[in-house]
Design a protein around this motif. Structure first.
Motif, PDB file in Angstrom:
ATOM      1  N   LYS A  39       5.868  -0.402  23.518  1.00 39.59           N
ATOM      2  CA  LYS A  39       5.679  -1.297  24.659  1.00 39.59           C
ATOM      3  C   LYS A  39       4.547  -0.871  25.599  1.00 39.59           C
ATOM      4  O   LYS A  39       4.459  -1.358  26.723  1.00 39.59           O
ATOM      5  N   ILE A  40       3.668   0.008  25.167  1.00 35.03           N
ATOM      6  CA  ILE A  40       2.629   0.474  26.101  1.00 35.03           C
ATOM      7  C   ILE A  40       1.621  -0.632  26.396  1.00 35.03           C
ATOM      8  O   ILE A  40       1.360  -1.508  25.565  1.00 35.03           O
ATOM      9  N   PHE A  41       1.027  -0.548  27.613  1.00 36.52           N
ATOM     10  CA  PHE A  41      -0.004  -1.502  28.014  1.00 36.52           C
ATOM     11  C   PHE A  41      -1.295  -1.203  27.240  1.00 36.52           C
ATOM     12  O   PHE A  41      -1.672  -0.051  27.070  1.00 36.52           O
ATOM     13  N   VAL A  42      -1.966  -2.235  26.782  1.00 36.28           N
ATOM     14  CA  VAL A  42      -3.263  -2.056  26.109  1.00 36.28           C
ATOM     15  C   VAL A  42      -4.278  -3.028  26.704  1.00 36.28           C
ATOM     16  O   VAL A  42      -4.003  -4.225  26.821  1.00 36.28           O
ATOM     17  N   ASP A  43      -5.433  -2.501  27.092  1.00 37.03           N
ATOM     18  CA  ASP A  43      -6.529  -3.349  27.561  1.00 37.03           C
ATOM     19  C   ASP A  43      -7.446  -3.598  26.365  1.00 37.03           C
ATOM     20  O   ASP A  43      -8.195  -2.705  25.948  1.00 37.03           O
ATOM     21  N   HIS A  44      -7.396  -4.821  25.854  1.00 38.53           N
ATOM     22  CA  HIS A  44      -8.136  -5.097  24.616  1.00 38.53           C
ATOM     23  C   HIS A  44      -9.635  -5.287  24.817  1.00 38.53           C
ATOM     24  O   HIS A  44     -10.370  -5.455  23.845  1.00 38.53           O
ATOM     25  N   ALA A  93      -2.808   3.527  21.697  1.00 40.38           N
ATOM     26  CA  ALA A  93      -3.154   2.140  21.379  1.00 40.38           C
ATOM     27  C   ALA A  93      -3.969   2.052  20.098  1.00 40.38           C
ATOM     28  O   ALA A  93      -3.804   1.115  19.300  1.00 40.38           O
ATOM     29  N   GLY A 109      -4.953   2.503  27.406  1.00 38.71           N
ATOM     30  CA  GLY A 109      -3.890   2.757  26.418  1.00 38.71           C
ATOM     31  C   GLY A 109      -4.114   4.022  25.616  1.00 38.71           C
ATOM     32  O   GLY A 109      -3.220   4.503  24.929  1.00 38.71           O
TER      33      GLY A 109
END
Ligand code: FES
Length: 570
Positions: free
Chosen positions: A359-364, A329, A325
């Protein structure tokens, strides 16, 4: 009305019409048509060099910027400035950052361009370009070369240069052989681009985007990714539209304001960024009379969580950060504490940018939510006290928490030469509870404030398994390094700062909770030592750039800029 394009800033022969005619004639010798020469010009400040591996992709980035400019209807003209390849400069690249900033500033101002795209990457180049742009103050966009990809060694993932240090530490401790360290040497930096971790270059790329000077979402794109070329093309397109009057032509002083500088400080703290970045941000902001106080840094640090799990403090690499992200992010997680009305180079406010990116993808696993941070407080903190009256910097996110509240015996090295001569001496009087002190490595020392603050653990202690000790200096530390390391002690030893008065066996107390660093020696004794010091003459450069540097460089809290470059150009 301001003259635009090729007629901007004509060379003065006492006849301006002649100067314009002559300039067009010489421009035509490069094959430009009259039609193109009548268009607004986008300058492209490039910094390629055979001594800068991090800028190996510069030619294709310049080409991509050019096609963006041309497609938008302006004329792109690239020009070189000096380039600073971190690993290839002696005594240290910081010494030349101000020279590069002057080169960038003066060449932007002296040559005819209506806007400029600056391409940099390696540690000191982006700060130098932002400092130069702030002073030249024409519409400018920062593009970075991007981070390198990781390599592999026997199944293990490697990235410059945190892993360089890790393996070197193992080699020093006798855990890996000469053959293995030689093999690893070829696998640490395997592509073009900047160091693969959240070192100084990546931190400065994030800071540039947080300041609003780079296009959204571009800080972390790897150097070899096709998106990096698209970012270059888009930077060229926007710069052209600014020059053509089709996009808001914001100047650096409208983008880099008190608010955006504070946003950048928050980002620096949340990404667990490099200690060097506080020096660079201070210098960039200083060009616009914006103070970056260490007191404010501590206030922000105590309320800004560390969110990014990247080396050197965490587990991952910049390519993972991009896929997770990227800075978008991080900014989204910090949203409630950011100044959302700060303008960015696109003409949008930061708030408008973040709304568009909702709406962006985030890898937490890599970019944590603010509600579940890696650390509840920021990565950097400033310490001060009798050892550092004007402050010191401590990267608490990269340090051993067991060493946050300590008092220990000083083991002093009076210079870098003394350090390399004695650190591995088997007879060195040192234990793991001592505090290592390096003197005479500050901005005005002959070593020019190198990244030497990461003092090696004495060999005999490393062999016993000691991995960390408190280390204090007036030097800097690489953004890819880690450990309980206190840096940028000010005033520095070579101008009479208390760090130069420390002697072997003195007691030093460090309290991170109180943000204190004290030399436990009476003022009377210090006075005696200071008086004795006054008779020692240090070797001051008598000519050239070293002379200019020595006489004008500011201490760390002034961003190590030159005193005559601070403040806005009239
Ligand atoms: Fe250029 Fe690390 S050496 S970014």
């Amino acid at each position: 009305m301001t003259t635009k394009g090729i007629k901007r800033g004509l060379t003065n022969y006492g006849d301006m019409a002649f100067a314009a005619y002559l300039r067009r004639s010489f421009a035509k010798s490069m094959g430009y048509s009259t039609e193109l020469l009548n268009k607004p010009i986008v300058g492209i400040a490039s910094s390629p060099s055979g001594f800068n591996s991090c800028h190996r992709n510069m030619p294709e980035l310049v080409e991509a910027v050019k096609r963006g400019v041309l497609a938008a209807g302006a004329l792109p003209i690239d020009f070189p400035t000096i380039s600073l390849g971190e690993i290839f400069l002696s005594p240290t690249s910081l010494m030349f950052r101000n020279m590069m900033s002057m080169d960038v500033e003066e060449m932007i101002r002296a040559q005819p361009m209506d806007s400029v795209v600056m391409i940099g990457g390696c540690d000191k180049t982006v700060p130098a370009q932002l400092m130069g742009a702030a002073s030249a103050n024409i519409p400018a966009i920062q593009l970075v070369t991007g981070p390198m990809m990781t390599g592999r060694f026997e199944g293990e993932r490697l990235g410059a240069c945190t892993d360089c240090r890790r393996f070197w530490g193992s080699f020093r401790a006798g855990k890996i052989s000469t053959e293995v360290i030689e093999d690893i040497e070829s696998r640490l930096a395997t592509t073009t681009g900047t160091c693969a971790v959240m070192g100084t270059a990546s931190t400065m790329a994030c800071i540039s985007e947080a300041l609003g000077m780079s296009l959204p979402g571009t800080a972390a794109i790897p150097a070899v990714h096709a998106d990096r070329l698209r970012a270059a093309e888009a930077s060229g397109t926007l710069a052209a539209k600014m020059a053509l009057g089709e996009a808001r032509a914001l100047k650096p002083d409208e983008i880099m304001t008190n608010k955006s500088v504070e946003n950048a400080m928050r980002v620096l703290l949340a990404i667990g960024g490099s200690t060097n970045a506080i020096i660079h941000l201070t210098a960039i902001a200083g060009r616009l009379n914006i103070p970056v106080g260490l007191k404010r840094l501590n206030e922000l640090s105590d309320e800004t969580p560390v969110l990014v799990n990247l080396k050197p403090t965490g587990d991952h690499y910049m390519e993972d950060f991009n896929a997770a992200g990227g800075l978008s992010a991080v900014l989204a997680q910090l949203k409630d504490s950011l100044h959302l009305d700060a303008l960015t180079v696109t003409g949008e406010t930061l708030g408008e940018r973040l709304a568009a990116e909702s709406k962006i993808f985030v890898d937490h696993t890599i970019i944590r939510p603010a509600s579940d941070p890696i650390e509840p407080v920021g990565g950097l903190v400033s310490l001060s006290g009798t050892l550092a009256p004007n402050g010191a910097i401590f990267k608490r996110s990269a340090a051993d928490k067991n060493l946050f509240e300590v008092e220990g015996r000083a083991v002093v090295f009076s210079s870098l030469e003394d350090l390399s001569l004695r650190i591995d001496d088997p007879d060195l009087d040192v234990t793991k509870d001592d505090i290592l002190v390096l003197q005479n490595a500050g901005p005005k020392s002959k070593s020019g404030m190198p990244e030497a603050g990461y003092l090696p653990i004495p060999k005999k202690l490393a062999a016993q398994g000691v991995k960390d000790m408190v280390r204090i200096s007036d030097a800097r530390m690489s953004g890819t390094a880690y450990g309980t390391i206190i840096l940028h002690v000010s005033p520095e030893a070579s101008i009479g700062g208390p760090i130069g008065l420390v002697r072997n066996g003195d007691r030093i107390r460090v309290s991170v909770s109180k943000k204190q660093i004290d030399l436990l020696v009476s003022e009377e004794e210090l006075h005696k030592r200071r008086t004795a010091l006054e008779t020692i003459k240090s070797d001051i450069p008598t000519r050239g750039y070293a002379h200019l540097y020595h006489h004008h460089v500011l201490q760390a809290e002034g961003g190590c800029d030159f005193d005559f470059l601070v403040g806005q150009a009239k």
